[in-house]
Enzyme design. Structure first.
Site, PDB file in Angstrom:
ATOM      1  N   TYR A 183      34.439 -48.147-109.937  1.00 20.86           N
ATOM      2  CA  TYR A 183      33.389 -48.979-109.156  1.00 20.86           C
ATOM      3  C   TYR A 183      33.023 -50.019-110.148  1.00 20.86           C
ATOM      4  O   TYR A 183      33.417 -50.145-111.373  1.00 20.86           O
ATOM      5  CB  TYR A 183      32.362 -48.070-108.484  1.00 20.86           C
ATOM      6  N   GLY A 301      38.150 -30.156-111.022  1.00 15.03           N
ATOM      7  CA  GLY A 301      39.179 -29.033-110.837  1.00 15.03           C
ATOM      8  C   GLY A 301      38.676 -27.742-111.252  1.00 15.03           C
ATOM      9  O   GLY A 301      39.688 -26.678-111.238  1.00 15.03           O
TER      10      GLY A 301
HETATM   11  C1  LIG Z   1      34.449 -35.871-100.522  1.00 21.93           C
HETATM   12  C2  LIG Z   1      34.264 -36.264-101.976  1.00 21.93           C
HETATM   13  C3  LIG Z   1      33.115 -37.516-102.024  1.00 21.93           C
HETATM   14  C4  LIG Z   1      32.998 -37.941-103.454  1.00 21.93           C
HETATM   15  N1  LIG Z   1      31.895 -38.836-103.635  1.00 21.93           N
HETATM   16  C5  LIG Z   1      31.725 -39.025-105.048  1.00 21.93           C
HETATM   17  C6  LIG Z   1      30.691 -39.828-105.103  1.00 21.93           C
HETATM   18  O1  LIG Z   1      29.993 -40.453-104.088  1.00 21.93           O
HETATM   19  N2  LIG Z   1      30.389 -40.140-106.415  1.00 21.93           N
HETATM   20  C7  LIG Z   1      31.007 -39.564-107.622  1.00 21.93           C
HETATM   21  O2  LIG Z   1      30.732 -39.891-108.711  1.00 21.93           O
HETATM   22  N3  LIG Z   1      32.159 -38.690-107.223  1.00 21.93           N
HETATM   23  C8  LIG Z   1      32.388 -38.442-106.247  1.00 21.93           C
HETATM   24  N4  LIG Z   1      33.563 -37.587-105.811  1.00 21.93           N
HETATM   25  C9  LIG Z   1      34.259 -37.111-107.060  1.00 21.93           C
HETATM   26  C10 LIG Z   1      33.596 -35.284-107.250  1.00 21.93           C
HETATM   27  O3  LIG Z   1      31.996 -35.898-107.685  1.00 21.93           O
HETATM   28  C11 LIG Z   1      34.153 -34.853-108.170  1.00 21.93           C
HETATM   29  O4  LIG Z   1      34.324 -35.505-109.398  1.00 21.93           O
HETATM   30  C12 LIG Z   1      35.811 -34.435-107.633  1.00 21.93           C
HETATM   31  O5  LIG Z   1      35.784 -33.953-106.390  1.00 21.93           O
HETATM   32  C13 LIG Z   1      36.308 -33.494-108.498  1.00 21.93           C
HETATM   33  O6  LIG Z   1      35.724 -32.226-108.611  1.00 21.93           O
HETATM   34  P1  LIG Z   1      36.048 -30.898-107.938  1.00 21.93           P
HETATM   35  O7  LIG Z   1      37.616 -30.631-108.340  1.00 21.93           O
HETATM   36  O8  LIG Z   1      34.974 -29.971-108.340  1.00 21.93           O
HETATM   37  O9  LIG Z   1      36.056 -31.248-106.377  1.00 21.93           O
HETATM   38  C14 LIG Z   1      33.772 -37.144-104.497  1.00 21.93           C
HETATM   39  C15 LIG Z   1      34.577 -36.189-104.164  1.00 21.93           C
HETATM   40  C16 LIG Z   1      34.694 -35.898-102.816  1.00 21.93           C
HETATM   41  C17 LIG Z   1      35.759 -34.803-102.433  1.00 21.93           C
END
Ligand SMILES: Cc1cc2nc3c(=O)[nH]c(=O)nc-3n(C[C@H](O)[C@H](O)[C@H](O)COP(=O)(O)O)c2cc1C
Length: 372
Positions: A183, A301
């Site tokens: 962004y 992850g």
């Molecule tokens: C549905 C969804 C929406 C997300 N929206 C954002 C967001 O609004 N802002 C952001 O910094 N990251 C966003 N992310 C990234 C997550 O914060 C996170 O970094 C990513 O899911 C990896 O972590 P995880 O493996 O625990 O899911 C989003 C991820 C997902 C799956």
């Protein structure tokens, strides 16, 4: 394993905030804020995930009318939006959690349809993002951006400052500046997207100028102890990548530390590696955690096992969970047991607009499982 022996469930003092555990709700865009106004169902969703002494970050929230690029993502630049956030924040506070608002400007990840007066999206550059394949297989197209003139940049910095003030007025405990995932801030930070030749482009120092101006303005407005920054130096989301991400991250962490008293840095791991069928976290963030003055939050992850490991090793202070927390409203509770039963997340409802389905209807752990 007893709860006390679970590193993720040990207390941690983050600045002035006494956290009772280290399982952070990662920012998650859910696209259910109709007309960019947060809705009552968000109070249900966030309070489901709130625990006493837990730390939670909202979905990315637009700082101005040029900040938007997705349908029904919330904003925090109008009085109506601030008023709509208040009951949501209250519902989270009623459960005793600490709640930060993630401040966001999409920059060129937008189209004219989202922009006031149908104007071109604004960015560091006038180079557009090539069409991107979305997670559900459709191709996303973006508008050709307009490169901000040097003299226009202070107004964008000021939009972040005003949004931070609005977040505090809405009752949030603090703000997270979204400097990740392609962004506007990353469009300035990374050399694939920053082709400027003014003082905001070229050298590492110049490319980081916009980000650091935003952080200083926001910290000046609400106090550094209420400000965190999210960074993803190693990812290449939305065509934003850097030729030397380690140098970029190292410089930023040094400068953020120099601001003094900044609450935290929330950093996203490089893409996961799969080794012998098991996901392995590359753990390349260690030098930045070591250089940072402030709390470090690792993201990307993690599961219970990896999260416990990195907290135990001192690789990070806190771990944020995205998809697991999305699908398991009582994730910290589930982590009390060694091999917790987990709901599977449903990708197809990540961004749908239903106020319940895929949003507030993920089940809590049954009482009998909790007791076992
Ligand atoms: C549905 C969804 C929406 C997300 N929206 C954002 C967001 O609004 N802002 C952001 O910094 N990251 C966003 N992310 C990234 C997550 O914060 C996170 O970094 C990513 O899911 C990896 O972590 P995880 O493996 O625990 O899911 C989003 C991820 C997902 C799956």
């Amino acid at each position: 394993m007893e709860a006390a022996a679970v590193p993720l469930l040990t207390p941690y003092k983050m600045g002035d905030f006494e956290l009772s555990h280290r399982v952070v709700l990662a920012p998650l865009t859910r696209q259910r804020s109709y007309g960019n106004v947060p809705q009552p169902h968000a109070a249900v969703y966030y309070s489901q995930r709130a625990t006493k002494g837990g730390f939670m970050i909202t979905e990315a929230t637009g700082v101005s009318d040029t900040a938007q690029g997705y349908t029904d993502t919330p904003g925090i630049w109008t009085a109506e939006q601030v008023a709509a956030w208040r009951p949501i924040v209250d519902a989270v506070h009623a459960k005793g959690a600490v709640f930060f608002c993630q401040l966001w400007h999409v920059g060129r990840v937008s189209t004219t349809a989202f922009q006031p007066g149908g104007a071109a999206p604004i960015s560091s550059t006038d180079r557009g993002i090539p069409p991107q394949l979305s997670f559900d297989g459709h191709v996303e197209e973006f508008g050709k951006p307009r490169r901000l003139e040097t003299h226009e940049i202070p107004a964008i910095v000021d939009d972040f400052r005003k949004a931070a003030r609005n977040a505090i007025d809405a009752g949030f405990d603090g703000v997270e500046i979204h400097g990740a995932n392609g962004y506007i801030i990353e469009q300035f930070l990374k050399d694939s997207a920053n082709d400027r030749d003014d003082e905001y482009g070229g050298s590492l120092e110049n490319r980081c100028r916009f980000a650091l101006e935003v952080v200083r303005a926001v910290a000046g407005e609400v106090g550094a102890g209420r400000v965190g920054v999210r960074l993803s130096p190693f990812t290449d989301y939305m065509d934003c990548h850097d030729s030397d991400p380690a140098a970029l991250a190292g410089y930023l962490v040094g400068e953020l530390s120099a601001i003094g008293g900044l609450l935290y840095c929330h950093m996203i791991e490089p893409r996961l590696a799969i080794v012998e069928g098991r996901r392995v976290i590359p753990h390349r963030l260690r030098p930045f955690r070591e250089a940072l003055k402030g709390t470090f939050i690792a993201s990307g992850g993690y599961d219970r096992e990896e999260g416990n490991k990195v907290v135990e090793e001192g690789y990070t202070d806190l771990v944020s969970f995205g998809r697991l927390f999305l699908a398991n409203p009582d994730l910290p509770k589930r982590f009390e047991v060694l091999d917790p039963p987990l709901n599977k997340y449903d990708r197809t409802t990540f961004y749908t607009s239903d106020p319940v389905v895929g949003y507030t209807d993920y089940p809590f752990l049954a009482a009998d499982v909790q007791a076992a």
